[in-house]
Each structure stands twice: as C-alpha cells, then as structure tokens.
Scaffold this active site. Structure first.
Site, PDB file in Angstrom:
ATOM      1  N   VAL A 125      -7.394  -2.273  -2.137  1.00 49.80           N
ATOM      2  CA  VAL A 125      -8.844  -2.503  -2.112  1.00 49.80           C
ATOM      3  C   VAL A 125      -9.345  -2.978  -3.472  1.00 49.80           C
ATOM      4  O   VAL A 125     -10.530  -2.911  -3.767  1.00 49.80           O
ATOM      5  CB  VAL A 125      -9.593  -1.204  -1.683  1.00 49.80           C
ATOM      6  CG1 VAL A 125      -9.218  -0.824  -0.254  1.00 49.80           C
ATOM      7  CG2 VAL A 125      -9.300  -0.036  -2.636  1.00 49.80           C
ATOM      8  N   ASP A 126      -8.420  -3.502  -4.310  1.00 45.71           N
ATOM      9  CA  ASP A 126      -8.731  -3.803  -5.707  1.00 45.71           C
ATOM     10  C   ASP A 126      -9.139  -5.254  -5.972  1.00 45.71           C
ATOM     11  O   ASP A 126      -9.451  -5.617  -7.106  1.00 45.71           O
ATOM     12  CB  ASP A 126      -7.539  -3.439  -6.601  1.00 45.71           C
ATOM     13  CG  ASP A 126      -6.221  -4.059  -6.134  1.00 45.71           C
ATOM     14  OD1 ASP A 126      -6.254  -5.167  -5.565  1.00 45.71           O
ATOM     15  OD2 ASP A 126      -5.165  -3.422  -6.339  1.00 45.71           O
ATOM     16  N   HIS A 141      -7.737  -2.870   4.359  1.00 44.50           N
ATOM     17  CA  HIS A 141      -8.541  -1.653   4.168  1.00 44.50           C
ATOM     18  C   HIS A 141      -9.848  -1.940   3.430  1.00 44.50           C
ATOM     19  O   HIS A 141     -10.465  -1.031   2.879  1.00 44.50           O
ATOM     20  CB  HIS A 141      -7.722  -0.596   3.424  1.00 44.50           C
ATOM     21  CG  HIS A 141      -6.508  -0.164   4.182  1.00 44.50           C
ATOM     22  ND1 HIS A 141      -5.314   0.167   3.574  1.00 44.50           N
ATOM     23  CD2 HIS A 141      -6.297  -0.020   5.518  1.00 44.50           C
ATOM     24  CE1 HIS A 141      -4.422   0.490   4.510  1.00 44.50           C
ATOM     25  NE2 HIS A 141      -5.006   0.381   5.685  1.00 44.50           N
ATOM     26  N   CYS A 284       7.910  -5.694  -8.426  1.00 43.90           N
ATOM     27  CA  CYS A 284       7.439  -6.957  -7.840  1.00 43.90           C
ATOM     28  C   CYS A 284       7.252  -8.025  -8.912  1.00 43.90           C
ATOM     29  O   CYS A 284       7.644  -9.179  -8.732  1.00 43.90           O
ATOM     30  CB  CYS A 284       6.109  -6.736  -7.115  1.00 43.90           C
ATOM     31  SG  CYS A 284       6.218  -5.618  -5.697  1.00 43.90           S
TER      32      CYS A 284
END
Length: 292
Positions: A125-126, A141, A284
């Site tokens: 949600v950033d 979300h 990642c």
C-alpha cells in the site's frame, strides 16, 4: 537498458546469500520464455526502500514486537481505535510518504516498458510501484496515499488530510517509538488521548485510508479484474511475498489451475514452494537487475 541504482536500505531485509549464478540463469530462462508475464509483489520488494514487513524472520514487525495491525471491524466500530490509528499514522506519514522506489521497482517498470511484463499486482500500500513509473498495476490492498469517507465515498489525498490534522492539532506533539509496515508508528495511549481526528468535510462521515485492513475483503470487481489479467498471461512471478494472505494466494492457485509456470523470488519459505517451477532465496533488488 540502464537503471539508476539507488543504494538499498538493508535494516529490514533478512540475511541471505548472494544470488547463485545457476539460479540467475534459471530465472533468466524463465523470464526469456515469458511473453506476457504476470508479476505479484509483496512487502519483501519494499524492505530495501526502508519499509519493514510483517513476517520476515528476525526483522519483521511480528518478530520484533507484539504489535498487530488495526482490524477493519475495530476501526469502523470504535472512535478510540480510529483516534489511535490516525495519531500514529499522522506522526509516521512524513517519513512513510517520503520512501522512494528501489532497484527492484525500477526493473519491473522497465520490463513493462519493454512489453515483457503484462500486468503487475502488488499487495503493498506504499505507492512505490506508481512512484517508479509502473502503469499496468493493480494495488490489490489499496494505497495509503488516498483517503475516503465510509459514508459518502468522497476521496481526498492523504497529504491533504495531513494539513487538516495539523490545523486541528496545532500544539499536539509526540515522539515515535519505531516505525511499522503501513506507515504508522508506535505511540502510548497517553500520547494519543488528546489527538483530534477530522470528519469528512462533505458529510461528517468517518474517514478511512483507501486500504484493505486485516479482516476486510478485496472488492469482487478488483478480484475479477485481476483474474482477467492473469487469464491473458503466460507465466507468473512472485517477488517479495510469502503469500500467507489469501487475497493474493488465490491468484497463485488460479495460475496453478491454468498450468502456468510460477517462479518465486523471496527470502524464506512461501505457501507456493511445493508447486512452483522455480524458487529463489535472494533479495529482489539484487537478483532482478541481473535479468536482461
């Protein structure tokens, strides 16, 4: 294609070995064979931007504290729960909203530009994928940068709400004790007690961040939309997620039913390990830039 490489912030990244050259080759092969790659990301892609996750061993919120995120029903039902949530969020917002995309976000943006990445679904949600420039993206979300009214549905930006908070609480101050994954901080009940929370300026209703809290569900329209994007895809890559939350896991189950090859890039075990074609235990931001 060149990617300007921000330095990773490893405070919230679990320890792991550098990428194994054989694994790099396997992921390269996986990505090269994909024409329409469906990517799902989780908190593990944002930890290198300095945002902690919930479940990582040793460094996640659950490992470091006994704090738990706000529940949807409690937020809706209880004015004091909303006061506590917004006070903590108010203090944490300047830092949380200033986080920037890391190399992994930028690589996925570049894959989209090259036509390799068909659709990206993030459980975060950033807003970091959007900040990186990704456009073919669904925020499963929601996003903390938007706020809406539970009564009339009116939307405002979170930065605009910050100004309302400041106007209502001109003398209120609080020192934070540590930062949590979704942008709030830890405060004592005493600190929270006098914090004033604005109502919707249109109807006086309850303001809530445009995010799916724990105990809430993702809308049927959004789920159907993501299933459609998955149906158009030929492979699935999960990056930085243990897939413990069903709202994301269901798409991996759907990919398995369609016999799509699934690759996982995540430090630590995931719910998909037993049926993935490929599982890589790397950062990642360290492994994705090696794929061309």
């Amino acid at each position: 294609h060149s990617v300007s490489r921000p330095s990773p912030n490893l405070a919230f990244v679990p320890a792991c070995l550098p990428p194994d050259p054989v694994e790099v080759e396997e992921l390269q092969h996986f990505v090269s064979n994909s024409k329409r790659l469906f990517v799902m990301t989780g908190a593990g892609i944002s930890t290198e931007s300095g945002i902690p996750d919930y479940r990582s061993e040793g460094v996640g919120l659950y490992a470091r504290t006994d704090r738990r995120p706000v529940q949807h029903a409690e937020f809706v039902r209880s004015a004091s729960a909303r006061q506590r949530y917004w006070a903590r969020n108010f203090v944490g917002w300047p830092q949380f909203s200033s986080h920037q995309p890391n190399t992994a976000h930028l690589v996925l943006r570049d894959w989209e530009k090259l036509g390799k990445l068909h659709w990206l679904v993030t459980q975060n949600v950033d807003a970091l994928h959007t900040k990186a420039g990704s456009q073919r993206v669904t925020e499963l979300h929601g996003c903390t940068h938007r706020v809406f009214c539970l009564a009339c549905g009116d939307q405002i930006s979170r930065s605009e709400l910050q100004e309302h908070f400041e106007a209502l609480n001109p003398t209120w101050k609080a020192e934070a004790f540590g930062v949590a994954p979704d942008g709030d901080v830890f405060l004592t009940d005493e600190q929270v007690r006098n914090f004033q929370v604005p109502a919707c300026h249109k109807c006086g209703g309850i303001l809530k961040p445009d995010v799916t809290f724990f105990g809430d569900t993702v809308s049927r329209e959004k789920v159907n939309f993501v299933h459609q994007r998955l149906a158009e895809s030929d492979s699935m890559l999960v990056a930085g997620s243990s897939m413990q939350v069903y709202s994301g896991y269901r798409f991996a189950l759907a990919a398995r039913e369609k016999n799509l090859p699934i690759a996982i890039l995540n430090i630590g075990p995931t719910r998909l390990d037993h049926f993935a074609s490929l599982k890589l235990n790397s950062r990642c931001g360290e492994l994705l830039p090696l794929i061309v």
